[in-house]
Design a protein around this motif. Structure first.
Motif, PDB file in Angstrom:
ATOM      1  N   ARG A  34     115.174  55.917  98.290  1.00 50.04           N
ATOM      2  CA  ARG A  34     113.847  55.314  98.376  1.00 50.04           C
ATOM      3  C   ARG A  34     113.049  55.963  99.514  1.00 50.04           C
ATOM      4  NH1 ARG A  34     114.839  48.864  98.452  1.00 50.04           N
ATOM      5  NH2 ARG A  34     115.537  49.416 100.568  1.00 50.04           N
ATOM      6  N   PRO A  35     111.936  56.603  99.220  1.00 50.00           N
ATOM      7  CA  PRO A  35     111.149  57.254 100.270  1.00 50.00           C
ATOM      8  C   PRO A  35     110.355  56.242 101.091  1.00 50.00           C
ATOM      9  CG  PRO A  35     110.030  57.467  98.176  1.00 50.00           C
ATOM     10  CD  PRO A  35     111.355  56.808  97.880  1.00 50.00           C
ATOM     11  N   GLY A  36     109.751  56.723 102.168  1.00 53.40           N
ATOM     12  CA  GLY A  36     108.866  55.866 102.962  1.00 53.40           C
ATOM     13  C   GLY A  36     109.071  55.941 104.454  1.00 53.40           C
ATOM     14  N   THR A  37     110.079  56.691 104.912  1.00 47.67           N
ATOM     15  CA  THR A  37     110.310  56.752 106.359  1.00 47.67           C
ATOM     16  C   THR A  37     109.206  57.502 107.095  1.00 47.67           C
ATOM     17  OG1 THR A  37     111.749  58.689 106.047  1.00 47.67           O
ATOM     18  CG2 THR A  37     112.820  56.555 106.203  1.00 47.67           C
ATOM     19  N   ARG A  38     108.376  58.216 106.375  1.00 44.48           N
ATOM     20  CA  ARG A  38     107.245  58.890 107.046  1.00 44.48           C
ATOM     21  C   ARG A  38     106.322  57.884 107.714  1.00 44.48           C
ATOM     22  NH1 ARG A  38     104.175  61.367 101.872  1.00 44.48           N
ATOM     23  NH2 ARG A  38     106.358  61.635 101.261  1.00 44.48           N
ATOM     24  N   PHE A  39     106.355  56.633 107.237  1.00 47.18           N
ATOM     25  CA  PHE A  39     105.500  55.596 107.818  1.00 47.18           C
ATOM     26  C   PHE A  39     106.171  54.870 108.981  1.00 47.18           C
ATOM     27  CE2 PHE A  39     104.476  55.898 103.232  1.00 47.18           C
ATOM     28  CZ  PHE A  39     103.196  56.437 103.359  1.00 47.18           C
ATOM     29  N   GLY A  40     107.414  55.220 109.292  1.00 47.98           N
ATOM     30  CA  GLY A  40     108.163  54.532 110.337  1.00 47.98           C
ATOM     31  C   GLY A  40     107.572  54.656 111.731  1.00 47.98           C
ATOM     32  N   PRO A  41     107.289  55.874 112.208  1.00 47.91           N
ATOM     33  CA  PRO A  41     106.795  56.002 113.588  1.00 47.91           C
ATOM     34  C   PRO A  41     105.517  55.225 113.866  1.00 47.91           C
ATOM     35  CG  PRO A  41     107.504  58.138 112.746  1.00 47.91           C
ATOM     36  CD  PRO A  41     107.529  57.196 111.583  1.00 47.91           C
ATOM     37  N   MET A 103     112.610  60.877 119.886  1.00 44.53           N
ATOM     38  CA  MET A 103     111.909  61.096 118.621  1.00 44.53           C
ATOM     39  C   MET A 103     112.059  59.885 117.705  1.00 44.53           C
ATOM     40  SD  MET A 103     112.423  64.239 115.917  1.00 44.53           S
ATOM     41  CE  MET A 103     114.217  64.054 115.900  1.00 44.53           C
ATOM     42  N   LEU A 104     110.943  59.475 117.119  1.00 43.51           N
ATOM     43  CA  LEU A 104     110.939  58.427 116.114  1.00 43.51           C
ATOM     44  C   LEU A 104     110.817  59.075 114.735  1.00 43.51           C
ATOM     45  CD1 LEU A 104     108.418  55.896 117.743  1.00 43.51           C
ATOM     46  CD2 LEU A 104     110.923  55.822 117.851  1.00 43.51           C
ATOM     47  N   GLY A 105     111.857  58.918 113.883  1.00 39.41           N
ATOM     48  CA  GLY A 105     111.760  59.406 112.512  1.00 39.41           C
ATOM     49  C   GLY A 105     111.105  58.353 111.655  1.00 39.41           C
ATOM     50  N   GLY A 106     110.828  58.741 110.453  1.00 42.26           N
ATOM     51  CA  GLY A 106     111.306  59.852 109.728  1.00 42.26           C
ATOM     52  C   GLY A 106     112.736  59.648 109.237  1.00 42.26           C
ATOM     53  N   GLU A 107     113.057  60.471 108.242  1.00 43.00           N
ATOM     54  CA  GLU A 107     114.417  60.505 107.712  1.00 43.00           C
ATOM     55  C   GLU A 107     115.329  61.221 108.696  1.00 43.00           C
ATOM     56  OE1 GLU A 107     115.348  64.241 105.495  1.00 43.00           O
ATOM     57  OE2 GLU A 107     113.757  63.459 104.215  1.00 43.00           O
ATOM     58  N   PHE A 219     118.453  44.288 108.840  1.00 44.07           N
ATOM     59  CA  PHE A 219     117.512  45.410 108.726  1.00 44.07           C
ATOM     60  C   PHE A 219     117.518  45.904 107.280  1.00 44.07           C
ATOM     61  CE2 PHE A 219     116.380  49.919 109.050  1.00 44.07           C
ATOM     62  CZ  PHE A 219     115.255  49.856 109.842  1.00 44.07           C
ATOM     63  N   CYS A 220     116.590  45.349 106.477  1.00 41.57           N
ATOM     64  CA  CYS A 220     116.534  45.733 105.060  1.00 41.57           C
ATOM     65  C   CYS A 220     115.469  46.789 104.789  1.00 41.57           C
ATOM     66  CB  CYS A 220     116.289  44.504 104.180  1.00 41.57           C
ATOM     67  SG  CYS A 220     114.695  43.694 104.454  1.00 41.57           S
ATOM     68  N   GLY A 221     114.621  47.064 105.776  1.00 43.04           N
ATOM     69  CA  GLY A 221     113.527  47.995 105.577  1.00 43.04           C
ATOM     70  C   GLY A 221     113.938  49.440 105.769  1.00 43.04           C
ATOM     71  N   THR A 222     114.781  49.911 104.868  1.00 39.99           N
ATOM     72  CA  THR A 222     115.278  51.275 104.955  1.00 39.99           C
ATOM     73  C   THR A 222     115.509  51.820 103.552  1.00 39.99           C
ATOM     74  OG1 THR A 222     116.927  52.677 106.043  1.00 39.99           O
ATOM     75  CG2 THR A 222     117.718  50.592 105.111  1.00 39.99           C
ATOM     76  N   GLY A 223     115.600  53.134 103.454  1.00 35.13           N
ATOM     77  CA  GLY A 223     115.687  53.756 102.138  1.00 35.13           C
ATOM     78  C   GLY A 223     117.033  53.636 101.470  1.00 35.13           C
ATOM     79  N   THR A 224     118.106  53.531 102.266  1.00 38.37           N
ATOM     80  CA  THR A 224     119.459  53.450 101.699  1.00 38.37           C
ATOM     81  C   THR A 224     120.234  52.317 102.374  1.00 38.37           C
ATOM     82  OG1 THR A 224     120.111  55.211 103.246  1.00 38.37           O
ATOM     83  CG2 THR A 224     119.669  55.848 100.960  1.00 38.37           C
ATOM     84  N   PRO A 225     119.876  51.057 102.087  1.00 35.28           N
ATOM     85  CA  PRO A 225     120.589  49.934 102.696  1.00 35.28           C
ATOM     86  C   PRO A 225     122.041  49.907 102.233  1.00 35.28           C
ATOM     87  CG  PRO A 225     119.140  49.170 100.942  1.00 35.28           C
ATOM     88  CD  PRO A 225     118.831  50.618 101.146  1.00 35.28           C
ATOM     89  N   GLU A 226     122.931  49.594 103.158  1.00 37.14           N
ATOM     90  CA  GLU A 226     124.364  49.627 102.871  1.00 37.14           C
ATOM     91  C   GLU A 226     125.005  48.364 103.432  1.00 37.14           C
ATOM     92  OE1 GLU A 226     127.618  51.021 101.054  1.00 37.14           O
ATOM     93  OE2 GLU A 226     125.802  52.273 101.159  1.00 37.14           O
ATOM     94  N   HIS A 258     107.708  49.404 104.502  1.00 34.79           N
ATOM     95  CA  HIS A 258     107.151  48.666 103.367  1.00 34.79           C
ATOM     96  C   HIS A 258     108.221  48.011 102.501  1.00 34.79           C
ATOM     97  CE1 HIS A 258     107.848  52.830 102.218  1.00 34.79           C
ATOM     98  NE2 HIS A 258     107.976  52.442 100.977  1.00 34.79           N
ATOM     99  N   TYR A 259     109.512  48.311 102.736  1.00 32.12           N
ATOM    100  CA  TYR A 259     110.570  47.632 101.983  1.00 32.12           C
ATOM    101  C   TYR A 259     110.911  46.270 102.570  1.00 32.12           C
ATOM    102  CZ  TYR A 259     111.202  52.056  99.563  1.00 32.12           C
ATOM    103  OH  TYR A 259     110.981  53.193  98.821  1.00 32.12           O
ATOM    104  N   ASP A 260     110.293  45.913 103.680  1.00 29.89           N
ATOM    105  CA  ASP A 260     110.484  44.596 104.270  1.00 29.89           C
ATOM    106  C   ASP A 260     109.111  44.007 104.552  1.00 29.89           C
ATOM    107  OD1 ASP A 260     111.131  42.313 105.629  1.00 29.89           O
ATOM    108  OD2 ASP A 260     112.336  43.302 107.185  1.00 29.89           O
ATOM    109  N   ALA A 261     108.601  43.257 103.580  1.00 29.80           N
ATOM    110  CA  ALA A 261     107.246  42.711 103.698  1.00 29.80           C
ATOM    111  C   ALA A 261     107.119  41.713 104.837  1.00 29.80           C
ATOM    112  CB  ALA A 261     106.838  42.055 102.382  1.00 29.80           C
ATOM    113  N   SER A 262     108.241  41.161 105.284  1.00 31.30           N
ATOM    114  CA  SER A 262     108.195  40.189 106.379  1.00 31.30           C
ATOM    115  C   SER A 262     107.868  40.847 107.717  1.00 31.30           C
ATOM    116  CB  SER A 262     109.539  39.463 106.509  1.00 31.30           C
ATOM    117  OG  SER A 262     110.522  40.319 107.074  1.00 31.30           O
ATOM    118  N   GLY A 263     108.116  42.150 107.813  1.00 32.55           N
ATOM    119  CA  GLY A 263     107.913  42.845 109.079  1.00 32.55           C
ATOM    120  C   GLY A 263     109.076  42.740 110.038  1.00 32.55           C
TER     121      GLY A 263
END
Length: 285
Positions: A34-41, A103-107, A219-226, A258-263
């Protein structure tokens, strides 16, 4: 080097005065799920004002530190090598100026660009890696550069038994077999972290934190939750050990807000960032 218009909470020092330099690497060009880490920083920076500058965990305050926030690198789309080169150049500049880059990623692949610069300055570099995933694949879908291969490429730089991995609970069988001979991998939790810190005292250390080391319930707001990850308290206790080490650079990555709407996931990332900054920054004289 000019401050970003919007900085992480209290990270408003001038570049010349800072001993720690914060910057973002908003890249997710090799994300495998799941993409979207570009919005992390930018999310971490913007939401940081929802937490306090003071940490009761370490009894320190960000206002006591000189930290410069240079904002996000403007990274190109579709050119992974160029992205890594740009991260390398920024890290190298910061290191050459006698400062610690954060550094704040990003993937997670962004770590490779940073480690290339850090290892160049510190050939005896040790790496501490917290993650749900081994990241030791040799390739993914035919591509050598991937967030799932990043620690394999780091190993090619630092060599055998110089990477300490914790919280790992996912990967190919051959990755775990590889780790037995080439890294120091601790499965499932952070047990042995304090012992590793004692072992690494005196060495230059690169600390890389993939936030999916945390359980998805935290922490559910990630591309590969495990499933099966550590608690925030377990991670926090580990972070409190970092001041004992010579951490010369570090990164915090894999928030996809954006995978965790609660913030809540972004709030966790902000707090983790604060604690790491406080552990490695010098106290203002």
């Amino acid at each position: 080097m000019n401050k970003n218009i919007q900085t992480f909470l209290a990270c408003e020092s001038e570049y010349e005065d800072a001993d720690v330099v914060l910057f973002g690497a908003p890249f997710d060009g090799t994300t495998s799920f799941r993409p979207g880490t570009r919005f992390g920083p930018s999310a971490i920076r913007g939401e940081s004002f929802g937490i306090e500058t003071y940490s009761p965990y370490s009894d320190r305050d960000l206002t006591e530190c000189d930290i410069f926030d240079g904002g996000d690198l403007e990274l190109p789309f579709g050119n992974t090598e160029r992205v890594l080169d740009m991260i390398y150049e920024y890290e190298k500049t910061v290191l050459d100026d006698g400062k610690k880059p954060v550094m704040l990623g990003g993937e997670h692949l962004v770590t490779l660009g940073a480690v290339r610069a850090v290892h160049e300055k510190y050939p005896d570099l040790k790496v501490i890696h917290l993650d749900a995933h081994t990241d030791l694949r040799t390739e993914y879908l035919g591509e050598e550069l991937s967030h799932s291969t990043v620690l394999y490429h780091v190993w090619k730089l630092v060599g055998d038994n110089n990477i300490y991995q914790f919280g790992i609970r996912s990967g190919e069988r051959y990755e775990f077999a590889f780790a037995k001979d080439h890294t120091k991998l601790h499965k499932f939790d952070l047990e042995g972290f304090k012992e590793a810190v004692a072992e690494l005292e005196g060495f230059p250390v690169y600390f890389t934190l993939d936030l999916d080391v945390l359980d998805p319930s935290v922490f559910c707001g990630t591309g590969t939750p495990e499933a099966g990850g550590v608690t925030y308290k377990e991670l926090s206790d580990a972070l409190m050990e970092l001041h004992k080490l010579n951490v010369v650079a570090c990164d915090i990555n894999e928030l996809s807000p954006h995978y965790d709407a609660s913030g809540a996931s972004t709030a966790v990332a902000c707090k983790v960032t604060r604690e790491i900054l406080l552990q490695i920054a010098e106290k203002r004289r």
